[in-house]
Design a protein around this motif. Structure first.
Motif, PDB file in Angstrom:
ATOM      1  N   VAL A   1       0.843  -1.199   0.000  1.00 19.58           N
ATOM      2  CA  VAL A   1       0.000   0.000   0.000  1.00 19.58           C
ATOM      3  C   VAL A   1       0.875   1.243   0.000  1.00 19.58           C
ATOM      4  N   LEU A   2       0.515   2.183  -0.846  1.00 19.70           N
ATOM      5  CA  LEU A   2       1.113   3.514  -0.830  1.00 19.70           C
ATOM      6  C   LEU A   2      -0.050   4.486  -0.926  1.00 19.70           C
ATOM      7  N   SER A   3      -0.159   5.394   0.042  1.00 20.55           N
ATOM      8  CA  SER A   3      -1.293   6.313   0.039  1.00 20.55           C
ATOM      9  C   SER A   3      -0.905   7.646   0.663  1.00 20.55           C
ATOM     10  N   ARG A   4      -1.480   8.704   0.099  1.00 22.88           N
ATOM     11  CA  ARG A   4      -1.332  10.049   0.674  1.00 22.88           C
ATOM     12  C   ARG A   4      -2.705  10.698   0.674  1.00 22.88           C
ATOM     13  N   GLU A   5      -3.044  11.297   1.805  1.00 24.38           N
ATOM     14  CA  GLU A   5      -4.341  11.961   1.899  1.00 24.38           C
ATOM     15  C   GLU A   5      -4.461  13.032   0.831  1.00 24.38           C
ATOM     16  N   ASN A   6      -5.641  13.114   0.234  1.00 23.29           N
ATOM     17  CA  ASN A   6      -5.983  14.083  -0.806  1.00 23.29           C
ATOM     18  C   ASN A   6      -5.123  13.958  -2.066  1.00 23.29           C
ATOM     19  N   VAL A   7      -4.398  12.863  -2.210  1.00 22.91           N
ATOM     20  CA  VAL A   7      -3.607  12.602  -3.416  1.00 22.91           C
ATOM     21  C   VAL A   7      -4.057  11.300  -4.059  1.00 22.91           C
ATOM     22  N   GLY A   8      -4.215  10.241  -3.247  1.00 18.76           N
ATOM     23  CA  GLY A   8      -4.685   8.974  -3.782  1.00 18.76           C
ATOM     24  C   GLY A   8      -4.014   7.789  -3.127  1.00 18.76           C
ATOM     25  N   THR A   9      -4.386   6.619  -3.624  1.00 16.11           N
ATOM     26  CA  THR A   9      -3.923   5.362  -3.052  1.00 16.11           C
ATOM     27  C   THR A   9      -3.538   4.406  -4.162  1.00 16.11           C
ATOM     28  N   ARG A  10      -2.472   3.649  -3.903  1.00 13.53           N
ATOM     29  CA  ARG A  10      -2.062   2.576  -4.815  1.00 13.53           C
ATOM     30  C   ARG A  10      -1.901   1.321  -3.971  1.00 13.53           C
ATOM     31  N   ILE A  11      -2.676   0.294  -4.318  1.00 10.05           N
ATOM     32  CA  ILE A  11      -2.598  -0.985  -3.613  1.00 10.05           C
ATOM     33  C   ILE A  11      -2.281  -2.062  -4.639  1.00 10.05           C
ATOM     34  N   SER A  12      -1.293  -2.891  -4.292  1.00 14.47           N
ATOM     35  CA  SER A  12      -0.859  -3.958  -5.194  1.00 14.47           C
ATOM     36  C   SER A  12      -0.995  -5.318  -4.533  1.00 14.47           C
ATOM     37  N   ILE A  13      -1.394  -6.286  -5.331  1.00 14.21           N
ATOM     38  CA  ILE A  13      -1.340  -7.695  -4.963  1.00 14.21           C
ATOM     39  C   ILE A  13      -0.083  -8.228  -5.643  1.00 14.21           C
ATOM     40  N   VAL A  14       0.851  -8.754  -4.863  1.00 12.87           N
ATOM     41  CA  VAL A  14       2.109  -9.263  -5.400  1.00 12.87           C
ATOM     42  C   VAL A  14       2.130 -10.772  -5.191  1.00 12.87           C
TER      43      VAL A  14
END
Length: 121
Positions: A93-106
């Motif tokens: 998970v990589l996320s920043r408030e008011n910027v967005g989120t990136r979630i990966s299944i590896v």
């Protein structure tokens, strides 16, 4: 296969819930260093930094206002994590408030099957 589809569906559903109208959601796939990666990235509301380590906890919701606005029980990401782990993988998970989120299944790539030939063929 059905479980991997379910995990991806969970990630896309969350991206839709937390991305305002007019925002974008992108789905990426790729393979590198022996692992396949399925990524859902949005430019939605993001996750507060203190909440990121807990997003895979069962029933965890970042705050009550989000729970009322979007519904859900806080189980989706914990189920997606279970699915990834059942297949020998993990979640990122990589996320920043008011910027967005990136979630990966590896997931680990399957090793190619080597066909053995009979001598003389």
């Amino acid at each position: 296969e059905a479980l991997i589809k379910q995990a991806l569906r969970i990630l896309v559903d969350n991206a839709v819930k937390y991305t305002p109208a007019g925002g974008s959601i992108r789905i990426f796939t790729g393979a590198k260093e022996g692992a396949a990666r399925l990524t859902v990235q949005d430019d939605g509301i993001g996750i507060p930094p203190e909440a990121v380590p807990r997003v895979f906890d069962r029933f965890f919701r970042t705050d009550e206002s989000r729970a009322r606005a979007t519904g859900g029980s806080g189980l989706g990401l914990s189920i997606a994590k279970w699915i990834a782990e059942r297949h020998g993988g993990h979640m990122e998970v990589l996320s920043r408030e008011n910027v967005g989120t990136r979630i990966s299944i590896v997931l680990p790539l399957a090793k190619p099957k080597v066909e053995e030939k009979e001598p003389g063929t």
